[in-house]
Design an enzyme around this catalytic site. Structure first.
Site, mmCIF file in Angstrom:
data_model
loop_
_atom_site.group_PDB
_atom_site.id
_atom_site.type_symbol
_atom_site.label_atom_id
_atom_site.label_comp_id
_atom_site.label_asym_id
_atom_site.label_seq_id
_atom_site.Cartn_x
_atom_site.Cartn_y
_atom_site.Cartn_z
ATOM 1 N N GLU A 51 -3.262 -37.521 25.122
ATOM 2 C CA GLU A 51 -3.524 -38.487 26.182
ATOM 3 C C GLU A 51 -2.425 -38.251 27.218
ATOM 4 O O GLU A 51 -1.242 -38.250 26.868
ATOM 5 C CB GLU A 51 -3.416 -39.897 25.596
ATOM 6 C CG GLU A 51 -3.868 -40.948 26.573
ATOM 7 C CD GLU A 51 -3.712 -42.360 26.021
ATOM 8 O OE1 GLU A 51 -3.602 -42.526 24.794
ATOM 9 O OE2 GLU A 51 -3.676 -43.280 26.847
ATOM 10 N N ARG A 276 1.697 -37.702 10.204
ATOM 11 C CA ARG A 276 2.501 -37.559 11.424
ATOM 12 C C ARG A 276 3.869 -37.010 11.066
ATOM 13 O O ARG A 276 4.379 -37.270 9.985
ATOM 14 C CB ARG A 276 2.794 -38.929 12.044
ATOM 15 C CG ARG A 276 1.680 -39.661 12.633
ATOM 16 C CD ARG A 276 2.199 -41.012 13.139
ATOM 17 N NE ARG A 276 2.834 -40.855 14.436
ATOM 18 C CZ ARG A 276 2.160 -40.833 15.575
ATOM 19 N NH1 ARG A 276 0.859 -40.957 15.577
ATOM 20 N NH2 ARG A 276 2.796 -40.692 16.720
ATOM 21 N N LYS A 286 5.416 -42.059 22.444
ATOM 22 C CA LYS A 286 5.525 -41.937 23.899
ATOM 23 C C LYS A 286 5.949 -43.242 24.545
ATOM 24 O O LYS A 286 6.727 -43.252 25.487
ATOM 25 C CB LYS A 286 4.202 -41.438 24.481
ATOM 26 C CG LYS A 286 4.037 -39.942 24.329
ATOM 27 C CD LYS A 286 2.741 -39.464 24.918
ATOM 28 C CE LYS A 286 1.610 -39.740 23.965
ATOM 29 N NZ LYS A 286 0.344 -39.154 24.396
HETATM 30 P P1 ATP Z 1 2.392 -41.337 20.552
HETATM 31 O O1 ATP Z 1 2.324 -42.272 19.393
HETATM 32 O O2 ATP Z 1 3.638 -40.572 20.650
HETATM 33 O O3 ATP Z 1 2.017 -41.969 21.843
HETATM 34 P P2 ATP Z 1 -0.218 -40.346 20.365
HETATM 35 O O4 ATP Z 1 -0.847 -40.067 19.059
HETATM 36 O O5 ATP Z 1 -0.664 -41.558 21.071
HETATM 37 O O6 ATP Z 1 1.328 -40.237 20.208
HETATM 38 P P3 ATP Z 1 -1.678 -38.374 21.760
HETATM 39 O O7 ATP Z 1 -1.446 -37.821 23.101
HETATM 40 O O8 ATP Z 1 -2.877 -39.215 21.543
HETATM 41 O O9 ATP Z 1 -0.378 -39.142 21.349
HETATM 42 O O10 ATP Z 1 -1.612 -37.220 20.672
HETATM 43 C C1 ATP Z 1 -2.236 -35.978 20.783
HETATM 44 C C2 ATP Z 1 -2.354 -35.399 19.411
HETATM 45 O O11 ATP Z 1 -1.062 -35.211 18.841
HETATM 46 C C3 ATP Z 1 -3.126 -36.318 18.490
HETATM 47 O O12 ATP Z 1 -4.048 -35.556 17.761
HETATM 48 C C4 ATP Z 1 -2.065 -36.920 17.625
HETATM 49 O O13 ATP Z 1 -2.580 -37.241 16.379
HETATM 50 C C5 ATP Z 1 -1.010 -35.815 17.575
HETATM 51 N N1 ATP Z 1 0.312 -36.381 17.337
HETATM 52 C C6 ATP Z 1 0.950 -37.331 18.032
HETATM 53 N N2 ATP Z 1 2.129 -37.664 17.483
HETATM 54 C C7 ATP Z 1 2.261 -36.886 16.380
HETATM 55 C C8 ATP Z 1 3.252 -36.752 15.372
HETATM 56 N N3 ATP Z 1 4.366 -37.488 15.376
HETATM 57 N N4 ATP Z 1 3.039 -35.842 14.395
HETATM 58 C C9 ATP Z 1 1.930 -35.098 14.380
HETATM 59 N N5 ATP Z 1 0.960 -35.176 15.297
HETATM 60 C C10 ATP Z 1 1.098 -36.059 16.287
HETATM 61 MG MG MG Z 2 -2.954 -41.597 21.141
#
Ligand code: ATP
Ligand code: MG
Length: 582
Positions: A51, A276, A286
């Site tokens: 995102e 994660r 983020k």
């Molecule tokens: P955040 O919690 O940091 O905002 P998010 O999951 O909302 O992370 P996205 O941009 O939606 O961020 O994530 C893109 C991809 O990266 C998704 O498939 C998500 O599952 C993966 N991802 C995000 N954070 C992690 C993490 N700590 N470890 C492994 N994969 C991750």
């Molecule tokens: Mg997300």
């Protein structure tokens, strides 16, 4: 990427990589089995779906390595898709940085760059289809009421009074929602599933909301936006994704993912969840990283203390070291926290092979060699990388006045201190043996400001013809030839291993380490570094690995310490192994 098989066997919540040809984690096993069973025509097509609401962090790197890595391993494809369904938090700056970071890590989506917003029209059509099937309805409950009606884990939800609207009424209201007739939050489109479901996600989830906000790509075209769960599965379906890999918090969303695709009778990828990445002494969210940037706890997204890809890069991390780290931590279902020392181990291992050695004195102490002629200087031969003879040698100027590290001298040396002290002889790396004959002190403070020495001309190059033993070898620079440099030393960004753990109602930001950045302004470095360019990486002998910061200007170098030379990971690994045995 090819080295996955060479990964060392490490343990403690960290998964080891397998030794056979096809690196097998549980996801790759599932995919192998799908190929064998000829599911999805034996295709493998993954996607990385960020995102664009922030910069990528090391957790995303795990997901990138996994998705692109699987495509590589199985001869498949991986798309980059922006999940841009939330116009209020997304920005073009983030889109650009994400693309840049993925490329920097060494992966390429070729011509497969997609945006969920490209599918808005199709998603809208799908919503109409659900309404026509009697599987979605327009609901007039407010967001707060929807929450109240949803129930809890222990109590079933209550049905919305708007749940039984006719298809015609729903179609008409939904079209009017799109036309902009209603204010934000006044109505939603909801899936009609089961308010008594044990899974809260299945209690008539919202699939569209009204939001009069401009979108970074579609502008003012839309004032209703699809929710993530609805948009995500359909985007996967539209792109022909075979394996939709996401993190475990989406496990409870999988029934919904499947429900949408089944109800719409469209191509149906398979969602697989993995743990994660959590890293000690930092935060990987983020939202929290934004708070650190906006609250000026750091200088920006690329502050070298940040766990972002841009921050790690500026700090001096190489893409190879990050990919290697992701290989070593492996992929598991169960959440675990990885020690920062493993990440540091990976960069140290990489830089040991590739970083040229130089001498830099971080906290200079002046040394005058009394028997060395004034005005004279010599060029000493220094080895650029003992690990890599092909990197050759260089010349380092030596003269009567030098700098050594303050820490390398003690007027009253304690036991076990073998470096310079009054009357003591030490070796200067690649140069001569010097012996301390006296000190000069600041009259007011009593602080030692200069050391007087003699040198032994017979020891040129650092060897004594008589074979006499020397216990310490010090790095040094020639005072007159060396350049001034600024060096930034970093430590953990947080004082607490898990800053997220809410303690006594304290906010995670209250655990920011005030010593996470220490700036040394008058360091001295070899003159050969005059033309070092931003991003170049070096080992400062005995000090660690350093990288030239983009803040450097002509005539003034600024370095970031990437990592010290001290390997704590090997130690941790040993302890874990012992703990496991006992
Ligand atoms: P955040 O919690 O940091 O905002 P998010 O999951 O909302 O992370 P996205 O941009 O939606 O961020 O994530 C893109 C991809 O990266 C998704 O498939 C998500 O599952 C993966 N991802 C995000 N954070 C992690 C993490 N700590 N470890 C492994 N994969 C991750
Ligand atoms: Mg997300």
């Amino acid at each position: 990427m090819k080295d996955r098989r060479e990964a060392k066997d490490i343990d403690g919540g960290v998964k080891a990589s397998p030794a056979d040809a096809q690196p097998a984690d549980f996801i790759r096993n599932i995919i192998s089995e799908d190929i064998r069973a000829k599911r999805y025509d034996s295709r493998v097509h993954t996607r990385f779906p960020p995102e664009p609401n922030g910069y990528l962090h090391i957790g995303h790197a795990k997901s990138i390595c996994l998705n692109f890595g699987i495509a590589e391993d199985f001869g498949g494809l991986c798309n980059l898709r922006f999940d841009d369904t939330n116009p209020t938090k997304e920005e073009v700056e983030y889109v650009d940085s994400i693309k840049e970071n993925v490329h920097w890590l060494g992966f390429d989506w070729s011509d497969r760059l997609y945006y969920a917003s490209d599918y808005f029209e199709q998603l809208y059509e799908s919503a109409l289809q659900l309404i026509k099937k009697g599987r979605a309805y327009v609901c007039d409950l407010s967001p707060r009421e929807i929450r109240e009606y949803r129930g809890t884990l222990t109590e079933p939800g209550r049905e919305s009074p708007y749940r039984d609207r006719t298809v015609e009424e729903n179609l008409s209201l939904f079209e009017r929602m799109r036309a902009g007739e209603f204010p934000d939050g006044s109505r939603t489109l909801r899936a009609k599933i089961d308010m008594k479901s044990g899974n809260l996600n299945m209690r008539d989830p919202v699939i569209y909301r009204i939001l009069h906000a401009a979108h970074h790509r579609t502008g003012d075209k839309w004032c209703i936006y699809p929710m993530y769960d609805f948009a995500h599965g359909l985007s996967d379906s539209i792109e022909g994704i075979t394996h939709s890999i996401c993190t475990v918090e989406f496990e409870d969303h999988r029934p919904l993912y499947d429900w949408f695709l089944d109800e719409l009778e469209v191509y149906h990828p398979r969602q697989i969840e993995f743990a994660r990445l959590n890293l000690a002494y930092t935060v990987l969210s983020k939202r929290k990283l934004i708070e650190l940037v906006e609250g000026k706890y750091v200088t920006g997204w690329d502050d070298p203390r940040m766990p972002t890809i841009s921050g790690l890069r500026r700090r001096g991390y190489t893409p190879e070291s990050i990919r290697n780290f992701c290989d070593r931590i492996g992929v598991a279902k169960r959440d675990s926290t990885v020690d920062m020392a493993l990440l540091e181990y990976c960069i140290r291992e990489d830089l040991n092979k590739r970083a040229p050695r130089v001498m830099a004195v971080l906290q200079p102490l002046r040394v005058v060699i009394e028997n060395y002629p004034e005005g004279k200087s010599e060029e000493m031969d220094a080895i650029n990388n003992p690990e890599e003879p092909s990197m050759g040698t260089r010349k380092v100027p030596f003269s009567r006045v030098l700098y050594i590290e303050k820490d390398d001298f003690r007027e009253d040396p304690p036991k076990q201190f073998y470096r310079l002290a009054p009357g003591r002889e030490v070796r200067l790396r690649y140069a001569y043996f010097i012996k301390c004959t006296g000190v000069v002190k600041d009259e007011q403070s009593g602080e030692v400001v200069e050391i007087r020495c003699t040198y032994d001309p017979e020891t040129r190059g650092g060897d004594a013809p008589d074979g006499r033993k020397i216990k310490a070898t010090l790095h040094w620079v020639s005072a007159g030839h060396s350049l001034e440099a600024e060096v930034r030393l970093y430590d953990h960004l947080f004082l607490k291993a898990d800053p997220d753990e809410a303690g006594e109602g304290r906010d995670f930001k209250s655990y920011v380490n005030p010593q996470s950045l220490v700036t040394l302004k008058s360091c001295r470095i070899e003159p050969g570094m005059m033309h070092a360019a931003a991003g170049n990486r070096y080992q400062f002998e005995r000090q660690g690995y350093f990288c030239v910061d983009p803040d450097s200007s002509k005539g003034r170098l600024v370095f970031n310490r990437t990592v010290t030379l001290r390997d704590t990971w090997a130690k941790i690994e040993k302890t874990l192994k012992q703990a496991k045995k006992s």
